[in-house]
Motif scaffolding. Sequence first.
Motif, PDB file in Angstrom:
ATOM      1  N   ALA A  87     -21.198   7.869  42.086  1.00 55.97           N
ATOM      2  CA  ALA A  87     -21.922   8.661  43.079  1.00 55.97           C
ATOM      3  C   ALA A  87     -21.451   8.240  44.462  1.00 55.97           C
ATOM      4  CB  ALA A  87     -23.433   8.464  42.940  1.00 55.97           C
ATOM      5  N   GLN A  88     -21.344   9.202  45.357  1.00 53.87           N
ATOM      6  CA  GLN A  88     -20.821   8.914  46.686  1.00 53.87           C
ATOM      7  C   GLN A  88     -21.349   9.940  47.679  1.00 53.87           C
ATOM      8  OE1 GLN A  88     -18.748   6.467  47.852  1.00 53.87           O
ATOM      9  NE2 GLN A  88     -18.897   7.324  49.918  1.00 53.87           N
ATOM     10  N   SER A  89     -21.781   9.441  48.830  1.00 53.09           N
ATOM     11  CA  SER A  89     -22.106  10.327  49.943  1.00 53.09           C
ATOM     12  C   SER A  89     -20.888  10.382  50.843  1.00 53.09           C
ATOM     13  CB  SER A  89     -23.319   9.797  50.716  1.00 53.09           C
ATOM     14  OG  SER A  89     -23.545  10.566  51.870  1.00 53.09           O
ATOM     15  N   SER A  90     -20.326  11.582  50.991  1.00 53.51           N
ATOM     16  CA  SER A  90     -19.076  11.732  51.719  1.00 53.51           C
ATOM     17  C   SER A  90     -19.081  13.068  52.444  1.00 53.51           C
ATOM     18  CB  SER A  90     -17.904  11.611  50.738  1.00 53.51           C
ATOM     19  OG  SER A  90     -16.670  11.734  51.386  1.00 53.51           O
ATOM     20  N   ASN A  91     -17.948  13.776  52.434  1.00 50.55           N
ATOM     21  CA  ASN A  91     -17.822  15.087  53.048  1.00 50.55           C
ATOM     22  C   ASN A  91     -17.355  16.091  52.008  1.00 50.55           C
ATOM     23  OD1 ASN A  91     -18.451  14.130  55.687  1.00 50.55           O
ATOM     24  ND2 ASN A  91     -16.368  13.317  55.821  1.00 50.55           N
ATOM     25  N   GLU A  92     -17.634  17.370  52.266  1.00 50.15           N
ATOM     26  CA  GLU A  92     -17.301  18.382  51.273  1.00 50.15           C
ATOM     27  C   GLU A  92     -15.807  18.487  51.017  1.00 50.15           C
ATOM     28  OE1 GLU A  92     -18.493  20.648  55.100  1.00 50.15           O
ATOM     29  OE2 GLU A  92     -19.035  18.811  54.032  1.00 50.15           O
ATOM     30  N   GLU A  93     -14.976  18.061  51.982  1.00 50.57           N
ATOM     31  CA  GLU A  93     -13.534  18.131  51.741  1.00 50.57           C
ATOM     32  C   GLU A  93     -13.074  17.130  50.684  1.00 50.57           C
ATOM     33  OE1 GLU A  93     -13.843  16.024  55.873  1.00 50.57           O
ATOM     34  OE2 GLU A  93     -14.927  17.572  54.764  1.00 50.57           O
ATOM     35  N   ASP A  94     -13.942  16.197  50.298  1.00 55.71           N
ATOM     36  CA  ASP A  94     -13.597  15.240  49.249  1.00 55.71           C
ATOM     37  C   ASP A  94     -13.994  15.729  47.861  1.00 55.71           C
ATOM     38  OD1 ASP A  94     -12.531  13.271  51.000  1.00 55.71           O
ATOM     39  OD2 ASP A  94     -14.559  12.663  51.540  1.00 55.71           O
ATOM     40  N   ALA A  95     -14.449  16.978  47.751  1.00 58.60           N
ATOM     41  CA  ALA A  95     -14.984  17.457  46.478  1.00 58.60           C
ATOM     42  C   ALA A  95     -13.940  17.424  45.367  1.00 58.60           C
ATOM     43  CB  ALA A  95     -15.544  18.872  46.643  1.00 58.60           C
ATOM     44  N   ALA A  96     -12.717  17.834  45.666  1.00 54.18           N
ATOM     45  CA  ALA A  96     -11.685  17.857  44.618  1.00 54.18           C
ATOM     46  C   ALA A  96     -11.352  16.452  44.141  1.00 54.18           C
ATOM     47  CB  ALA A  96     -10.433  18.557  45.143  1.00 54.18           C
ATOM     48  N   LEU A  97     -11.203  15.516  45.082  1.00 50.77           N
ATOM     49  CA  LEU A  97     -10.912  14.131  44.698  1.00 50.77           C
ATOM     50  C   LEU A  97     -12.083  13.524  43.939  1.00 50.77           C
ATOM     51  CD1 LEU A  97      -9.102  11.658  44.765  1.00 50.77           C
ATOM     52  CD2 LEU A  97      -9.989  11.136  47.056  1.00 50.77           C
ATOM     53  N   ALA A  98     -13.307  13.821  44.369  1.00 52.34           N
ATOM     54  CA  ALA A  98     -14.476  13.302  43.667  1.00 52.34           C
ATOM     55  C   ALA A  98     -14.520  13.813  42.233  1.00 52.34           C
ATOM     56  CB  ALA A  98     -15.750  13.694  44.417  1.00 52.34           C
ATOM     57  N   GLU A  99     -14.160  15.075  42.031  1.00 50.78           N
ATOM     58  CA  GLU A  99     -14.118  15.621  40.672  1.00 50.78           C
ATOM     59  C   GLU A  99     -13.096  14.871  39.825  1.00 50.78           C
ATOM     60  OE1 GLU A  99     -13.122  19.842  38.362  1.00 50.78           O
ATOM     61  OE2 GLU A  99     -13.010  19.710  40.551  1.00 50.78           O
ATOM     62  N   GLU A 100     -11.937  14.584  40.389  1.00 54.92           N
ATOM     63  CA  GLU A 100     -10.903  13.861  39.653  1.00 54.92           C
ATOM     64  C   GLU A 100     -11.371  12.464  39.269  1.00 54.92           C
ATOM     65  OE1 GLU A 100      -6.276  13.605  40.366  1.00 54.92           O
ATOM     66  OE2 GLU A 100      -7.332  12.342  41.814  1.00 54.92           O
ATOM     67  N   LEU A 101     -12.144  11.824  40.137  1.00 51.57           N
ATOM     68  CA  LEU A 101     -12.582  10.454  39.906  1.00 51.57           C
ATOM     69  C   LEU A 101     -13.896  10.376  39.135  1.00 51.57           C
ATOM     70  CD1 LEU A 101     -11.805   9.032  43.476  1.00 51.57           C
ATOM     71  CD2 LEU A 101     -10.396   8.837  41.413  1.00 51.57           C
ATOM     72  N   GLY A 102     -14.482  11.531  38.814  1.00 47.51           N
ATOM     73  CA  GLY A 102     -15.753  11.514  38.100  1.00 47.51           C
ATOM     74  C   GLY A 102     -16.903  11.043  38.959  1.00 47.51           C
ATOM     75  N   ILE A 103     -16.852  11.345  40.252  1.00 48.44           N
ATOM     76  CA  ILE A 103     -17.869  10.898  41.197  1.00 48.44           C
ATOM     77  C   ILE A 103     -18.730  12.078  41.625  1.00 48.44           C
ATOM     78  CG2 ILE A 103     -18.225  10.010  43.536  1.00 48.44           C
ATOM     79  CD1 ILE A 103     -15.793   8.235  43.141  1.00 48.44           C
ATOM     80  N   ARG A 104     -20.027  11.950  41.484  1.00 49.79           N
ATOM     81  CA  ARG A 104     -20.955  12.980  41.951  1.00 49.79           C
ATOM     82  C   ARG A 104     -21.040  12.917  43.474  1.00 49.79           C
ATOM     83  NH1 ARG A 104     -27.159  12.524  40.218  1.00 49.79           N
ATOM     84  NH2 ARG A 104     -27.173  11.105  41.989  1.00 49.79           N
ATOM     85  N   LEU A 105     -20.845  14.038  44.118  1.00 49.70           N
ATOM     86  CA  LEU A 105     -20.711  14.061  45.575  1.00 49.70           C
ATOM     87  C   LEU A 105     -22.001  14.516  46.245  1.00 49.70           C
ATOM     88  CD1 LEU A 105     -18.651  13.665  47.898  1.00 49.70           C
ATOM     89  CD2 LEU A 105     -18.136  16.107  47.705  1.00 49.70           C
ATOM     90  N   GLU A 106     -22.431  13.728  47.235  1.00 44.84           N
ATOM     91  CA  GLU A 106     -23.516  14.108  48.122  1.00 44.84           C
ATOM     92  C   GLU A 106     -22.968  14.108  49.543  1.00 44.84           C
ATOM     93  OE1 GLU A 106     -27.032  11.722  47.373  1.00 44.84           O
ATOM     94  OE2 GLU A 106     -26.441  11.428  45.284  1.00 44.84           O
ATOM     95  N   ILE A 107     -23.509  14.957  50.407  1.00 45.72           N
ATOM     96  CA  ILE A 107     -23.007  15.025  51.769  1.00 45.72           C
ATOM     97  C   ILE A 107     -24.166  15.007  52.760  1.00 45.72           C
ATOM     98  CG2 ILE A 107     -21.012  16.374  51.017  1.00 45.72           C
ATOM     99  CD1 ILE A 107     -22.306  18.806  52.377  1.00 45.72           C
ATOM    100  N   GLY A 108     -23.844  14.692  54.026  1.00 45.04           N
ATOM    101  CA  GLY A 108     -24.828  14.777  55.094  1.00 45.04           C
ATOM    102  C   GLY A 108     -25.405  13.435  55.486  1.00 45.04           C
ATOM    103  N   GLY A 109     -26.486  13.486  56.250  1.00 45.67           N
ATOM    104  CA  GLY A 109     -27.142  12.293  56.790  1.00 45.67           C
ATOM    105  C   GLY A 109     -28.215  12.717  57.766  1.00 45.67           C
ATOM    106  N   HIS A 110     -28.269  12.063  58.920  1.00 46.56           N
ATOM    107  CA  HIS A 110     -29.243  12.435  59.952  1.00 46.56           C
ATOM    108  C   HIS A 110     -28.819  13.771  60.550  1.00 46.56           C
ATOM    109  CE1 HIS A 110     -31.539   8.712  60.001  1.00 46.56           C
ATOM    110  NE2 HIS A 110     -30.405   8.047  59.918  1.00 46.56           N
ATOM    111  N   GLY A 111     -29.516  14.844  60.214  1.00 46.27           N
ATOM    112  CA  GLY A 111     -29.086  16.141  60.703  1.00 46.27           C
ATOM    113  C   GLY A 111     -30.177  17.192  60.758  1.00 46.27           C
ATOM    114  N   MET A 112     -31.425  16.813  60.482  1.00 44.56           N
ATOM    115  CA  MET A 112     -32.469  17.828  60.462  1.00 44.56           C
ATOM    116  C   MET A 112     -32.713  18.433  61.843  1.00 44.56           C
ATOM    117  SD  MET A 112     -36.444  17.627  59.283  1.00 44.56           S
ATOM    118  CE  MET A 112     -36.098  17.073  57.632  1.00 44.56           C
ATOM    119  N   ALA A 113     -32.704  17.600  62.879  1.00 45.93           N
ATOM    120  CA  ALA A 113     -33.013  18.097  64.222  1.00 45.93           C
ATOM    121  C   ALA A 113     -32.056  19.201  64.652  1.00 45.93           C
ATOM    122  CB  ALA A 113     -32.994  16.953  65.227  1.00 45.93           C
TER     123      ALA A 113
END
Length: 623
Positions: free
Chosen positions: A167-193
């Motif tokens: 599992a990894q919190s990263s950016n959407e551009e890492d989605a393909a690499l995360a799929e190759e590595l078997g890593i579930r991708l989460e994105i974002g952070g402080h951004g509600m405001a």
Amino acid sequence: MTTWNLPKTLVLSAAAPQRTRCFAYACAEMSRLLGRLGIDPQPGDAATADHYRLQLGDGTFGGVVTTIRHDGYELQVKEGGACLCAPSAKGLLNAVYDLAERLGFRFLMPGEGGEWPPESGRSPSLPIGIWRREPRFSHRGVFGGINVPPYSREEWLRFFAKLRFNAQSSNEEDAALAEELGIRLEIGGHGMASLLPRELFAERPELFRMFQPEDFGGKRQPDANFCPTHPETAKLVSQGFQRQVESLRGVYAVHAWADDLPAGGWCMCSRCRSFTPSDQSMLAMNLQADVVADTQPGMRVPAIAYHDTLFPGCQIPPAPQCFLLYAPRERCYAHALDDPACPKNRWHLQALHEWMACFKDHTDAHTFEYYFDQILYRGLYFFLPDVIIRDMAVYEQAGIASHMSLQVGGALLAPDYNMLVFARAHWDSELTTEAAITQLAEQLSPQQPAPWQRYLSARSQACAAACSVCEVPNAIYFDYRFMPEITGPFGDVMVTRQADSARALQQAAATLSDAAPAIPPHQRNLMLQEVNRARFEAEDLLAMSRHQAGLNGISRYLASRDPALLPPALEHLRQALQQLEKAAAMAREIGMPESAYYHAFNRDWTAPEIRAKLQVYETAVAT
């Protein structure tokens, strides 16, 4: 012990019910690692399979893997071959890295230089046997951490795969690499405001938060969050979040946290004042949940427990698409979360239990721990194996599904030992602090682990003592970067522990340095890096001690109004400034770049804060 000695050439066959990118990567990694051992893997015929299998040699293998949990796996080694079996492609990749470690590989840092092969002259062999491995949590990994120099984002993500994180919190551009590595991708952070454009404030102030109730002169302000009960706010926030998520692919969860401020960051208007910060935050998160339910079925959003939302509210339940994100930043990292001797952690553990009850009908509760967050620790690398290992049992028992930790800030001067312990403890429920240190020492210097073992033991004890804040009241805003004014006797305890920790770290570094000449060259370089890091951190701990002594004196002056207490307190602060300059100079000398968080922290926060206090209280002394 009977072993299978791997030949120079062997047959490598693989079978899978579905040939995914992760499966192909697992096969490629096995071939690459064998090649580093001087072994030539030849492709062999692979029969169809109802599970993922990678076979080395000509052995005949069975095995039932349908009962293996999560991304676990089984290693089977017989005379003439080995078989890696798993119910998932990620499990097979995990098995590849486990097998590589058994062959003598050490995964210490990102990049090619951080992957150490077995020592030359060692004939690759494996003991005969069957080993089944299952992780303690369905998901394990890191929030952030992929922008830490000197390594690239790809190098970090591939390193996390070697540590068997998924599992990894990263950016959407890492989605393909995360799929190759078997890593579930989460994105974002402080951004509600940002979901409510701040430029609307001049025209529509009623959409933004009210700082105080109206009968206390309350006024709207655009600094943080918004008014979550206003229908127009809800509409605009939902539209903003929909624009963020509607085109996302390969993303499990989107994080857009509130500005969760220690001093309060929510609305006190007549519609909102009956709802606690946690209730208002949940109102906002439920807006996000409704968006993903309509536009991205299967996507999840977190409800963060952090600062003034550390405890749950009492009125607004979470939407089905929400999961808990427990972030105990202000806890004591000298003790495990369930240590009965630590009142600060007892309070945080109670918060966890209350949140888990609030989310009892939801899946995938996350931790957002801070074991390798250099921002929290002033840019230092506090080594806390005992806390990491003991916490893991607490979180497992509480029902956490995704155990993750933040990595932000600081230059990587040597391996992050906390991350290596964190990774190993996920797969070994019997791991002790002593065993973890022994294993680390053997990774760092297989022929001569004893110096590292002594050093790491001393380092862990020194860091734990320096982190001890168990009796700092929870009502006080606390952060290891900004030490508190303490009137009571625990303030003196902190001063003594910080100074003692500095001296212990200096002694441990000196002992490790004495052992360096007898260590092989590439291992020696790492050892000397560690010596330099410890010496620098010891200097900063001395600055912490002087700083804390000054703050204690100021606090007692304010409590007693005794002017005689102020001059010695100010002298401690002057000494703290001098010590900070010494520590920063040593950090530069050992190669820590100006871009490192430690330098920014001193330049922008600590030193100006000390100078400002000196200016104010020196005036009081003069008058």
